[in-house]
Write a protein that holds these residues in place. Sequence first.
Motif, short mmCIF file in Angstrom:
data_model
loop_
_atom_site.label_atom_id
_atom_site.label_comp_id
_atom_site.label_asym_id
_atom_site.label_seq_id
_atom_site.Cartn_x
_atom_site.Cartn_y
_atom_site.Cartn_z
N ASP A 111 0.81 -1.21 0.00
CA ASP A 111 0.00 0.00 0.00
C ASP A 111 0.84 1.27 0.00
N ARG A 112 2.15 1.15 0.30
CA ARG A 112 3.02 2.33 0.32
C ARG A 112 3.78 2.51 -0.99
N PHE A 113 4.31 1.44 -1.53
CA PHE A 113 5.21 1.54 -2.67
C PHE A 113 4.67 0.87 -3.93
N GLY A 114 3.54 0.18 -3.83
CA GLY A 114 2.94 -0.41 -5.02
C GLY A 114 2.98 -1.92 -5.05
N ARG A 115 2.18 -2.47 -5.96
CA ARG A 115 2.07 -3.92 -6.10
C ARG A 115 3.30 -4.51 -6.79
N ARG A 116 3.71 -3.87 -7.89
CA ARG A 116 4.80 -4.41 -8.72
C ARG A 116 6.13 -4.53 -7.97
N PRO A 117 6.58 -3.50 -7.22
CA PRO A 117 7.86 -3.65 -6.50
C PRO A 117 7.87 -4.81 -5.52
N MET A 118 6.75 -5.05 -4.82
CA MET A 118 6.73 -6.15 -3.85
C MET A 118 6.69 -7.51 -4.55
N MET A 119 6.03 -7.58 -5.70
CA MET A 119 6.03 -8.83 -6.45
C MET A 119 7.44 -9.14 -6.95
N LEU A 120 8.15 -8.11 -7.41
CA LEU A 120 9.53 -8.29 -7.87
C LEU A 120 10.44 -8.74 -6.72
N LEU A 121 10.32 -8.08 -5.57
CA LEU A 121 11.15 -8.42 -4.43
C LEU A 121 10.90 -9.87 -4.00
N GLY A 122 9.63 -10.23 -3.87
CA GLY A 122 9.29 -11.60 -3.44
C GLY A 122 9.80 -12.65 -4.41
N SER A 123 9.68 -12.40 -5.71
CA SER A 123 10.11 -13.41 -6.69
C SER A 123 11.63 -13.52 -6.76
N PHE A 124 12.36 -12.40 -6.66
CA PHE A 124 13.82 -12.47 -6.72
C PHE A 124 14.42 -13.14 -5.47
N ILE A 125 13.78 -12.95 -4.31
CA ILE A 125 14.22 -13.68 -3.11
C ILE A 125 14.13 -15.18 -3.35
N GLN A 126 13.05 -15.62 -3.98
CA GLN A 126 12.88 -17.05 -4.25
C GLN A 126 13.94 -17.57 -5.22
N VAL A 127 14.29 -16.76 -6.23
CA VAL A 127 15.33 -17.16 -7.18
C VAL A 127 16.64 -17.45 -6.44
N VAL A 128 17.06 -16.50 -5.59
CA VAL A 128 18.33 -16.64 -4.87
C VAL A 128 18.31 -17.85 -3.96
N MET A 129 17.19 -18.07 -3.27
CA MET A 129 17.13 -19.18 -2.32
C MET A 129 17.04 -20.55 -3.00
N PHE A 130 16.47 -20.60 -4.19
CA PHE A 130 16.50 -21.86 -4.94
C PHE A 130 17.93 -22.22 -5.34
N VAL A 131 18.74 -21.21 -5.65
CA VAL A 131 20.15 -21.46 -5.94
C VAL A 131 20.84 -22.04 -4.71
N VAL A 132 20.60 -21.43 -3.55
CA VAL A 132 21.19 -21.91 -2.29
C VAL A 132 20.74 -23.34 -2.01
N PHE A 133 19.44 -23.61 -2.17
CA PHE A 133 18.90 -24.94 -1.94
C PHE A 133 19.57 -25.97 -2.86
N ALA A 134 19.74 -25.60 -4.14
CA ALA A 134 20.32 -26.52 -5.12
C ALA A 134 21.78 -26.83 -4.82
N LEU A 135 22.51 -25.85 -4.26
CA LEU A 135 23.94 -26.02 -3.98
C LEU A 135 24.22 -26.57 -2.58
#
Length: 408
Positions: A67-91
């Motif tokens: 509600d402060r910064f918008g829908r799109r920035p939070m969707m981007l943040l949430g998805s990129f966190i998942q990308v990084v953590m999948f790399v950690v999980f795989a390694l």
Amino acid sequence: MRWLSWDRNLKVRLVGETLFNMLFWMYFPFLTIYFSEALGKATAGMMMTGPSLISIVGSMLGGYFTDRFGRRPMMLLGSFIQVVMFVVFALSISHWIDYVAFITISLGKSLYRPASSAMVADLVSDTNRRSVFATFVTANNLGAVFGPVIGAVLFFNYRSELLWSCTFVTLLYSIAIFFMIRETMPEPMEKKVQSYNALTVLKEQWMNYVVIFRDKAFFLYILAGVFITISIMQLDLYLAVYVKEYVPSQVLLTWKDWSFMLSSEEVFGWMIGLNGLMFVLCVILVTKLFERWSDRNTLILSAMLSGVGMFLVGFTSNVWLLFVFTVVLTLGEIIHGPVVQNFVSKYAPKNARGQYMGAADLQFAIGRFIAPLTVILSVSLSPLVVFGFILLCAICSALLYIQLFRIL
């Protein structure tokens, strides 16, 4: 509301979330078995509460910042966190690193979800929201048809390859959000110039959520949601343990000299697959069948079907009866999903949709936090007692929904 007439934001998200969830269901249902085999059932049960605690914080922060910064920035943040953590999980070479990666993926999902739901509410009219939410539920569960069946083989034998696939798909979806999705947050009536620091954010967020939870009706809605979530989540928690320990390998089909056998793990995979198949084939149809029903009656019915279906599982180890009871509990879950999302869309003020969506997500986060208690209880209690506890939670949910609509 036809898919072709949807806003491009919704079309991109529908495709992206469907692909991601197809891989998600190949690993998520087997994590309880994975951690319990390595560290013991009691430890695994305690560990599976961690993602829920993280999700509580993530949902509240996600709703506030949406509600402060918008829908799109939070969707981007949430998805990129998942990308990084999948790399950690795989390694990873340690179960504990696996666990840290898993709970941080949960944080990314909980930051993403309030923004995602708020975007649907921004773009879709009241009359069409139920059908749109139902379409998203159908698409998101498309992977649940084949995911668990394939994952029963891939997760335990080709885990690294599976996790790298999750990384690649989530990265592609993150790029699509960046280039193809526009912001949909309504313009605030008064634009405030405010500097944000950690103390200001915490203070303002606390005050906003205090106001939300003082709303007695909304508080009862969340509490009822907690109890039904405890029941629904057992499909991925205690049910996995029960099937592995009490359901033997058995013949599914036989014809003359030919027979098709399923191991315990494969029986569980097929049950999850049946759950997903019903979502894909039945969500839109069931939503249409119940569209003339009030939110009150559909929510009460969903709670009872979920609880009774899960309770009946405890009386059998026969694979075909297990499939029948899976149908019953899945019907409860199907009825519940679109209605519970539509309720918040109608109830929340336009300028606070993100926070109401975030607060509503607490029912799932708190429910998921309590749900692994069944795995811990199973160490010392019989399956029938554990399934009885699950039924009691569903009954509590139905009674709370009755009280909620008396107030409304």
